[in-house]
Design a protein around this motif. Structure first.
Motif, PDB file in Angstrom:
ATOM      1  N   HIS A  63       0.711  -1.267   0.364  1.00  0.00           N
ATOM      2  CA  HIS A  63       0.096   0.384  -0.082  1.00  0.00           C
ATOM      3  C   HIS A  63       0.887   1.572   0.160  1.00  0.00           C
ATOM      4  O   HIS A  63       0.290   1.959  -0.819  1.00  0.00           O
ATOM      5  CB  HIS A  63      -0.945   0.146   1.453  1.00  0.00           C
ATOM      6  N   ASN A  64       1.813   1.429   1.243  1.00  0.00           N
ATOM      7  CA  ASN A  64       2.945   2.701   1.380  1.00  0.00           C
ATOM      8  C   ASN A  64       4.089   2.197   1.786  1.00  0.00           C
ATOM      9  O   ASN A  64       4.379   1.518   2.447  1.00  0.00           O
ATOM     10  CB  ASN A  64       2.019   3.892   1.830  1.00  0.00           C
ATOM     11  N   ASP A  65       4.913   2.782   1.029  1.00  0.00           N
ATOM     12  CA  ASP A  65       6.589   2.307   1.306  1.00  0.00           C
ATOM     13  C   ASP A  65       7.119   3.911   1.766  1.00  0.00           C
ATOM     14  O   ASP A  65       8.473   3.378   1.831  1.00  0.00           O
ATOM     15  CB  ASP A  65       7.566   1.371   0.573  1.00  0.00           C
ATOM     16  N   ALA A  66       6.556   5.076   1.620  1.00  0.00           N
ATOM     17  CA  ALA A  66       7.161   5.882   1.923  1.00  0.00           C
ATOM     18  C   ALA A  66       7.960   6.256   3.311  1.00  0.00           C
ATOM     19  O   ALA A  66       9.358   6.788   3.672  1.00  0.00           O
ATOM     20  CB  ALA A  66       6.539   7.263   1.803  1.00  0.00           C
ATOM     21  N   ARG A  67       7.414   5.798   4.837  1.00  0.00           N
ATOM     22  CA  ARG A  67       8.136   5.060   5.826  1.00  0.00           C
ATOM     23  C   ARG A  67       9.352   3.828   5.749  1.00  0.00           C
ATOM     24  O   ARG A  67      10.191   4.466   6.928  1.00  0.00           O
ATOM     25  CB  ARG A  67       7.706   5.711   6.673  1.00  0.00           C
ATOM     26  N   VAL A 418       2.529  10.207   7.374  1.00  0.00           N
ATOM     27  CA  VAL A 418       2.843   9.056   6.421  1.00  0.00           C
ATOM     28  C   VAL A 418       2.917  10.073   5.170  1.00  0.00           C
ATOM     29  O   VAL A 418       3.157  10.356   3.835  1.00  0.00           O
ATOM     30  CB  VAL A 418       1.165   8.263   5.644  1.00  0.00           C
ATOM     31  N   ALA A 419       1.806  11.012   5.389  1.00  0.00           N
ATOM     32  CA  ALA A 419       1.438  12.022   4.196  1.00  0.00           C
ATOM     33  C   ALA A 419       2.710  13.422   4.748  1.00  0.00           C
ATOM     34  O   ALA A 419       3.233  14.240   3.166  1.00  0.00           O
ATOM     35  CB  ALA A 419      -0.067  12.849   4.862  1.00  0.00           C
ATOM     36  N   ARG A 423       5.303  13.612   0.905  1.00  0.00           N
ATOM     37  CA  ARG A 423       5.673  15.011   1.025  1.00  0.00           C
ATOM     38  C   ARG A 423       7.368  15.235   0.633  1.00  0.00           C
ATOM     39  O   ARG A 423       8.051  15.785  -0.248  1.00  0.00           O
ATOM     40  CB  ARG A 423       4.791  16.042   1.789  1.00  0.00           C
ATOM     41  N   LEU A 424       7.678  14.935   2.095  1.00  0.00           N
ATOM     42  CA  LEU A 424       9.097  15.223   2.264  1.00  0.00           C
ATOM     43  C   LEU A 424       9.774  14.753   1.070  1.00  0.00           C
ATOM     44  O   LEU A 424      11.049  15.198   0.769  1.00  0.00           O
ATOM     45  CB  LEU A 424       9.978  14.729   3.431  1.00  0.00           C
ATOM     46  N   ARG A 425       9.156  13.666   0.465  1.00  0.00           N
ATOM     47  CA  ARG A 425       9.778  12.809   0.067  1.00  0.00           C
ATOM     48  C   ARG A 425      10.068  13.488  -1.872  1.00  0.00           C
ATOM     49  O   ARG A 425      10.534  13.027  -2.646  1.00  0.00           O
ATOM     50  CB  ARG A 425       9.352  10.641  -0.012  1.00  0.00           C
ATOM     51  N   GLY A 426       8.920  14.216  -2.021  1.00  0.00           N
ATOM     52  CA  GLY A 426       8.134  14.613  -2.653  1.00  0.00           C
ATOM     53  C   GLY A 426       7.932  14.015  -4.010  1.00  0.00           C
ATOM     54  O   GLY A 426       7.476  14.271  -5.096  1.00  0.00           O
ATOM     55  N   TRP A 427       7.001  13.326  -3.258  1.00  0.00           N
ATOM     56  CA  TRP A 427       6.157  12.512  -4.420  1.00  0.00           C
ATOM     57  C   TRP A 427       5.022  13.123  -4.850  1.00  0.00           C
ATOM     58  O   TRP A 427       4.111  12.656  -6.158  1.00  0.00           O
ATOM     59  CB  TRP A 427       5.595  10.978  -4.267  1.00  0.00           C
TER      60      TRP A 427
END
Ligand code: NAD
Length: 428
Positions: A63-67, A418-419, A423-427
């Motif tokens: 689902h999400n792997d930003a963290r 997560v948001a 955002r920090l990753r620039g996605w």
């Protein structure tokens, strides 16, 4: 696995949408977070023990792997659906975020019924699952774990196949492994104990002594067993437990008003968490309908079996005595039922906070596996208690400060984290 007419993914999106609105999330972040980043569906062909071939359907959703690397269990269930896996993967993202561990959310499954498969056939399914997804999972990408009807034996078969294919030792690929083969002490107890650490804190918040409380549980599998065990150790009285009866193909409730002994009940329970009805009768348990667990005059309800169990119909059965609902299962309560619970002012400890002990300990297991150095059980459980207690209080503090329902407060914390990461990753 979904009960008829119920779509857990729609429910997960509905919960997300409501909180995203409250948080004023921008459209792109909403679009990113209301769907999985990636999903895989594949065939697993198996040669059965009788020489015939059968093809099983496998899933993995990230689902999400930003963290951090995606993290989540693999279920074996005859009614598994892609939408259930999507919902569970999404809830894993919120779960890892709410307890603030550096992992994302994933989930997997295979449509199969282990009751009808030999151990050898189950091993072939585990190895086949890994062969189909090996390029997209791994200690730094996506880390599976056990879930409904899978256990440490399935995990070690999967790890073995992964290591054979990659040619490296990678115990951090999977969690829930057997002790001595990369497993962590405390992992078996972790989810159920975690549920009770949050209940202990909730009771303190409500000013209730646990020794004066009673509780009723749905399910007596990994989560519920250890939740009930710790609850009774802390002085509470468990009076009812409901489980699936594979012979009658329906759920039944076992009640003992004088209090259930964990040791006694575990002695008549099989490896699927199903209680032997005849033996239970001999031990003085009353045998009641499957829904009776929710109708008990208790202080605490612990749904710890399946999703969609507290819905617009069953919520009406809850007695005024109930003060806390501790959601051991994933997705046990529907949004319609939530509205009723809010009105009744029941203190709900939402699933992705309440049952986060499992993933938290899985994270500890992965850290130990990657270091190849293992902690004592006391050390693991003490770290677990610390994480769960601190996560519970962050949610409670926000719920009090903003006058929010506990589930919404937990979502606000998780979605914000997560948001911020995307955002920090620039996605977006
Ligand atoms: P399990 O397979 O060990 O046990 C499931 C239990 O539910 C069994 O006792 C079974 O008889 C009972 N059950 C099944 N259908 C039922 C029904 N219709 N009515 C009453 N009881 C029924 O599973 P588990 O690992 O304990 O997981 C239970 C729930 O907790 C699931 O929602 C799972 O996703 C969630 N969960 C598990 C973990 C974990 O670490 N095991 C972590 C987080 C969340």
């Amino acid at each position: 696995m979904s009960t008829e007419g119920f779509n857990p993914f729609k429910m997960a999106q509905q919960q997300f949408d409501a909180v995203a609105k409250k948080l004023n999330l921008d459209q792109a972040t909403c679009d990113l977070l209301r769907f999985p980043e990636r999903e895989y569906q594949f065939n697993i062909p198996i040669r059965m023990d009788n020489g015939t071939y059968r093809v099983f359907r496998g899933f993995r959703v990230q689902h999400n792997d930003a963290r951090g690397p995606a993290k989540g269990g693999i279920r074996f269930h005859p009614n598994e659906t892609i939408d259930t896996v999507r919902a569970l993967a999404m809830w894993m993202t919120w779960k890892t975020a709410v307890v603030d561990i550096p992992l994302g959310g994933g989930k997997g499954g295979v449509v199969c019924d282990p009751h009808e498969l030999t151990l050898h056939e189950q091993e072939q399914i585990c190895r086949g699952w890994v062969r189909q997804i090996v390029r997209n999972v791994g200690p730094l990408q996506d880390v599976p774990a056990p879930d409904v009807m899978t256990n440490s034996q399935h995990m070690i078969w999967m790890l073995d196949e992964y290591e054979k294919i990659t040619g490296i030792k990678a115990p951090g690929f999977i969690t829930g492994k057997p002790l001595g083969l990369g497993g962590s002490l405390g992992r078996t107890e972790a989810t159920g104990y975690g549920v009770m650490y949050t209940v202990r804190e909730a009771l303190k918040h409500l000013g209730i002594d646990i020794k004066n409380t009673t509780a009723s549980f749905q399910g007596f599998g990994n989560v519920s067993q250890y939740a009930l065990d710790l609850y009774t150790q802390m002085g509470g009285t468990a009076i009812a437990v409901s489980t699936w009866d594979p012979k009658e193909k329906r759920a039944i409730t076992f009640r003992k008003k004088t209090g259930i002994s964990f040791q006694e009940l575990i002695g008549i329970t099989n490896k699927f968490g199903e209680i032997d009805k005849e033996k239970a009768k001999d031990l003085g348990y009353e045998i009641l309908d499957g829904t009776a667990w929710i109708e008990q005059e208790v202080d605490i309800l612990v749904p710890a079996a399946l999703e969609n169990q507290i819905n617009k119909d069953t919520v009406q059965l809850i007695k005024p005595s109930v003060k806390i609902i501790a959601e051991g299962a994933n997705g046990p309560t529907t949004p319609e039922a939530d509205e009723v619970l809010k009105a009744k002012k029941i203190h709900v400890i939402p699933d992705f906070l309440c049952n986060a002990g499992g993933v938290t300990c899985s994270y500890f297991e992965q850290v130990q596996s990657n270091m190849n150095y293992y902690w004592t059980k006391e050390e693991v459980l003490q770290k677990l208690d610390q994480k769960m207690t601190s996560a519970y209080h962050s949610v409670l503090d926000l719920a009090i400060k903003k006058n929010e329902y506990m589930r919404d407060a937990a979502y606000m914390i998780a979605i914000t984290r997560v948001a911020d990461a995307v955002r920090l990753r620039g996605w977006v």
